[in-house]
Design a protein around this motif. Sequence first.
Motif, PDB file in Angstrom:
ATOM      1  N   VAL A 201       3.703   5.641  -5.778  1.00 26.34           N
ATOM      2  CA  VAL A 201       3.629   5.587  -7.237  1.00 26.34           C
ATOM      3  C   VAL A 201       2.498   6.473  -7.746  1.00 26.34           C
ATOM      4  O   VAL A 201       2.676   7.223  -8.712  1.00 26.34           O
ATOM      5  CB  VAL A 201       3.442   4.125  -7.717  1.00 26.34           C
ATOM      6  CG1 VAL A 201       3.079   4.072  -9.184  1.00 26.34           C
ATOM      7  CG2 VAL A 201       4.709   3.325  -7.456  1.00 26.34           C
ATOM      8  N   SER A 202       1.337   6.403  -7.102  1.00 31.70           N
ATOM      9  CA  SER A 202       0.218   7.225  -7.559  1.00 31.70           C
ATOM     10  C   SER A 202       0.515   8.709  -7.370  1.00 31.70           C
ATOM     11  O   SER A 202       0.148   9.536  -8.205  1.00 31.70           O
ATOM     12  CB  SER A 202      -1.076   6.827  -6.862  1.00 31.70           C
ATOM     13  OG  SER A 202      -0.995   7.083  -5.485  1.00 31.70           O
TER      14      SER A 202
ATOM     15  N   ASN B  36       0.824  -1.212   0.000  1.00 34.73           N
ATOM     16  CA  ASN B  36       0.000   0.000   0.000  1.00 34.73           C
ATOM     17  C   ASN B  36       0.852   1.253   0.000  1.00 34.73           C
ATOM     18  O   ASN B  36       0.555   2.224  -0.703  1.00 34.73           O
ATOM     19  CB  ASN B  36      -0.947   0.010   1.195  1.00 34.73           C
ATOM     20  CG  ASN B  36      -2.143  -0.890   0.990  1.00 34.73           C
ATOM     21  OD1 ASN B  36      -2.476  -1.251  -0.129  1.00 34.73           O
ATOM     22  ND2 ASN B  36      -2.790  -1.259   2.080  1.00 34.73           N
TER      23      ASN B  36
ATOM     24  N   PHE C 165       2.871   9.739 -10.258  1.00 37.24           N
ATOM     25  CA  PHE C 165       2.201   9.918 -11.539  1.00 37.24           C
ATOM     26  C   PHE C 165       1.245  11.095 -11.518  1.00 37.24           C
ATOM     27  O   PHE C 165       1.060  11.775 -12.542  1.00 37.24           O
ATOM     28  CB  PHE C 165       1.484   8.637 -11.965  1.00 37.24           C
ATOM     29  CG  PHE C 165       2.416   7.598 -12.505  1.00 37.24           C
ATOM     30  CD1 PHE C 165       3.122   7.814 -13.679  1.00 37.24           C
ATOM     31  CD2 PHE C 165       2.628   6.417 -11.835  1.00 37.24           C
ATOM     32  CE1 PHE C 165       4.009   6.878 -14.176  1.00 37.24           C
ATOM     33  CE2 PHE C 165       3.519   5.452 -12.310  1.00 37.24           C
ATOM     34  CZ  PHE C 165       4.203   5.695 -13.498  1.00 37.24           C
ATOM     35  N   ALA C 166       0.634  11.380 -10.388  1.00 40.33           N
ATOM     36  CA  ALA C 166      -0.249  12.535 -10.286  1.00 40.33           C
ATOM     37  C   ALA C 166       0.583  13.820 -10.443  1.00 40.33           C
ATOM     38  O   ALA C 166       0.141  14.778 -11.071  1.00 40.33           O
ATOM     39  CB  ALA C 166      -0.975  12.534  -8.956  1.00 40.33           C
TER      40      ALA C 166
ATOM     41  N   LEU D  75       2.232   1.728  -3.471  1.00 38.74           N
ATOM     42  CA  LEU D  75       1.206   2.196  -4.402  1.00 38.74           C
ATOM     43  C   LEU D  75       0.856   3.662  -4.166  1.00 38.74           C
ATOM     44  O   LEU D  75       0.607   4.407  -5.123  1.00 38.74           O
ATOM     45  CB  LEU D  75      -0.042   1.329  -4.304  1.00 38.74           C
ATOM     46  CG  LEU D  75       0.117  -0.096  -4.832  1.00 38.74           C
ATOM     47  CD1 LEU D  75      -1.114  -0.924  -4.508  1.00 38.74           C
ATOM     48  CD2 LEU D  75       0.390  -0.096  -6.321  1.00 38.74           C
ATOM     49  N   LYS D  76       0.859   4.097  -2.924  1.00 39.40           N
ATOM     50  CA  LYS D  76       0.608   5.505  -2.632  1.00 39.40           C
ATOM     51  C   LYS D  76       1.701   6.380  -3.238  1.00 39.40           C
ATOM     52  O   LYS D  76       1.424   7.427  -3.825  1.00 39.40           O
ATOM     53  CB  LYS D  76       0.538   5.735  -1.120  1.00 39.40           C
ATOM     54  CG  LYS D  76      -0.718   5.230  -0.481  1.00 39.40           C
ATOM     55  CD  LYS D  76      -0.665   5.442   1.028  1.00 39.40           C
ATOM     56  CE  LYS D  76      -1.819   4.790   1.734  1.00 39.40           C
ATOM     57  NZ  LYS D  76      -1.718   4.933   3.197  1.00 39.40           N
TER      58      LYS D  76
ATOM     59  N   GLN E  71       1.579  14.415 -14.166  1.00 40.54           N
ATOM     60  CA  GLN E  71       0.509  14.833 -15.084  1.00 40.54           C
ATOM     61  C   GLN E  71       0.181  16.302 -14.962  1.00 40.54           C
ATOM     62  O   GLN E  71      -0.530  16.849 -15.788  1.00 40.54           O
ATOM     63  CB  GLN E  71      -0.751  14.001 -14.820  1.00 40.54           C
ATOM     64  CG  GLN E  71      -0.574  12.566 -15.250  1.00 40.54           C
ATOM     65  CD  GLN E  71      -1.842  11.770 -15.042  1.00 40.54           C
ATOM     66  OE1 GLN E  71      -2.823  12.254 -14.482  1.00 40.54           O
ATOM     67  NE2 GLN E  71      -1.831  10.523 -15.488  1.00 40.54           N
TER      68      GLN E  71
END
Length: 96
Positions: A87-88, A81, A91-92, A84-85, A95
Amino acid sequence: MSSRPTYSDEFKADAVALAESSGRPIALVAAELGISLTALKRWIKLSHERQEAGGRKPDLPVDTAKYKAMEVRLRELERENDFLKKVSAFFAKEQR
């Protein structure tokens, strides 16, 4: 639509046994298992009601090996978890 998680009867029974045999606060056990305190309290209450209705002895404490395996799995899921936090978030940020 509800995104409420569902748990097997075996998981519920194991969680109740762990909460009752560990000697730790119920809130801590619930947090370690990744479930809500309310759900764990409800499962404990239902378990006690079933035991009173059935007139049988409470289940034996959780097997130590099984408890250790659950702890290892919990730590693994926490690491996943966290990854994943991160990585997100990466990517956020990319962008923007």
